[in-house]
Write a protein that holds these residues in place. Sequence first.
Motif, short mmCIF file in Angstrom:
data_model
loop_
_atom_site.label_atom_id
_atom_site.label_comp_id
_atom_site.label_asym_id
_atom_site.label_seq_id
_atom_site.Cartn_x
_atom_site.Cartn_y
_atom_site.Cartn_z
N ALA A 28 0.82 -1.21 0.00
CA ALA A 28 0.00 0.00 0.00
C ALA A 28 0.86 1.26 0.00
CB ALA A 28 -0.93 0.00 1.21
N SER A 29 2.10 1.14 0.45
CA SER A 29 2.98 2.31 0.47
C SER A 29 3.36 2.78 -0.93
CB SER A 29 4.25 2.01 1.27
OG SER A 29 5.02 1.02 0.62
N LEU A 30 3.06 1.97 -1.94
CA LEU A 30 3.38 2.33 -3.32
C LEU A 30 2.25 3.07 -4.03
CD1 LEU A 30 5.15 -0.96 -4.42
CD2 LEU A 30 6.22 1.22 -3.84
N VAL A 31 1.08 3.15 -3.41
CA VAL A 31 -0.09 3.75 -4.07
C VAL A 31 0.21 5.17 -4.56
CG1 VAL A 31 -2.46 4.56 -3.75
CG2 VAL A 31 -1.79 2.30 -2.91
N GLU A 32 0.62 6.05 -3.67
CA GLU A 32 0.84 7.44 -4.07
C GLU A 32 2.04 7.62 -5.00
OE1 GLU A 32 0.17 10.65 -1.41
OE2 GLU A 32 -1.37 9.55 -0.31
N PRO A 33 3.19 6.97 -4.73
CA PRO A 33 4.30 7.13 -5.68
C PRO A 33 3.97 6.63 -7.09
CG PRO A 33 5.10 6.20 -3.63
CD PRO A 33 3.61 6.23 -3.54
N VAL A 34 3.25 5.53 -7.19
CA VAL A 34 2.88 5.02 -8.52
C VAL A 34 1.90 5.98 -9.19
CG1 VAL A 34 1.65 3.17 -9.74
CG2 VAL A 34 3.39 2.62 -8.05
N ASP A 51 -6.84 12.17 -2.88
CA ASP A 51 -7.08 11.19 -1.82
C ASP A 51 -7.14 9.80 -2.42
OD1 ASP A 51 -9.59 11.06 -3.04
OD2 ASP A 51 -10.72 11.29 -1.21
N HIS A 52 -7.06 8.80 -1.54
CA HIS A 52 -7.27 7.42 -1.99
C HIS A 52 -7.93 6.66 -0.86
CE1 HIS A 52 -3.78 5.53 0.10
NE2 HIS A 52 -3.19 6.68 -0.12
N THR A 53 -8.80 5.75 -1.26
CA THR A 53 -9.57 4.98 -0.30
C THR A 53 -9.51 3.51 -0.67
OG1 THR A 53 -11.58 5.30 -1.61
CG2 THR A 53 -11.19 6.88 0.17
N ARG A 63 -7.80 -0.13 -4.10
CA ARG A 63 -7.50 1.26 -3.72
C ARG A 63 -7.99 2.12 -4.87
NH1 ARG A 63 -4.44 1.99 1.15
NH2 ARG A 63 -4.42 -0.13 1.96
N VAL A 64 -8.81 3.10 -4.55
CA VAL A 64 -9.33 4.03 -5.55
C VAL A 64 -8.65 5.37 -5.30
CG1 VAL A 64 -11.38 5.13 -6.51
CG2 VAL A 64 -11.53 2.80 -5.59
N TYR A 79 -7.34 2.83 -10.31
CA TYR A 79 -7.71 1.68 -9.49
C TYR A 79 -6.47 0.81 -9.31
CZ TYR A 79 -12.35 3.27 -10.64
OH TYR A 79 -13.47 4.03 -10.79
N MET A 80 -6.22 0.41 -8.05
CA MET A 80 -5.06 -0.39 -7.73
C MET A 80 -5.45 -1.53 -6.80
SD MET A 80 -2.25 2.59 -7.18
CE MET A 80 -2.04 3.89 -8.40
N ARG A 81 -4.75 -2.64 -6.94
CA ARG A 81 -5.00 -3.78 -6.07
C ARG A 81 -3.68 -4.14 -5.39
NH1 ARG A 81 -5.10 -9.64 -6.84
NH2 ARG A 81 -4.55 -9.30 -9.00
N ILE A 82 -3.76 -4.28 -4.07
CA ILE A 82 -2.59 -4.66 -3.28
C ILE A 82 -2.53 -6.18 -3.27
CG2 ILE A 82 -1.40 -4.46 -1.08
CD1 ILE A 82 -2.03 -1.75 -2.57
#
Length: 88
Positions: A28-34, A51-53, A63-64, A79-82
Motif C-alpha cells: 500500500a505504500s506504493l499507491v501514491e508514488p505510482v 485522496d485514496h480509499t 484502492r481508488v 484503481y489499484m490492487r494490493i
Amino acid sequence: MKLADAGAKLARLEAGGSPENPIELESASLVEPVATGIPCARCGGHLRVDDHTAEKINGALLRVVHARCHQCGSPRVLYMRILSALPN
C-alpha cells in the motif's frame, strides 16, 4: 480538445483505468508514488493525489485514487490492487 478526450478514453483502457483492470502493487505504500508517476491522460502533466480509499468493488478490495493534473487540472481516477503476501 478531441485529442485530449481521446487520450482520456484510452487511459480508461490501460492498467489502472478501471476496476476490472487495476494496477497491481506489492504494498500500500506504493499507491501514491505510482499514481504520481502516471502522466495526465489529457496533457501529459504530473498528477497530484487528492485522496485514496480502500473500496470493495465487484467483490475485490481495491484502492481508488482520486488525482488531478498540476498543469491542466483534469481529474483522473485510478484503481489499484494490493497483492497479498503469501505466508512462508
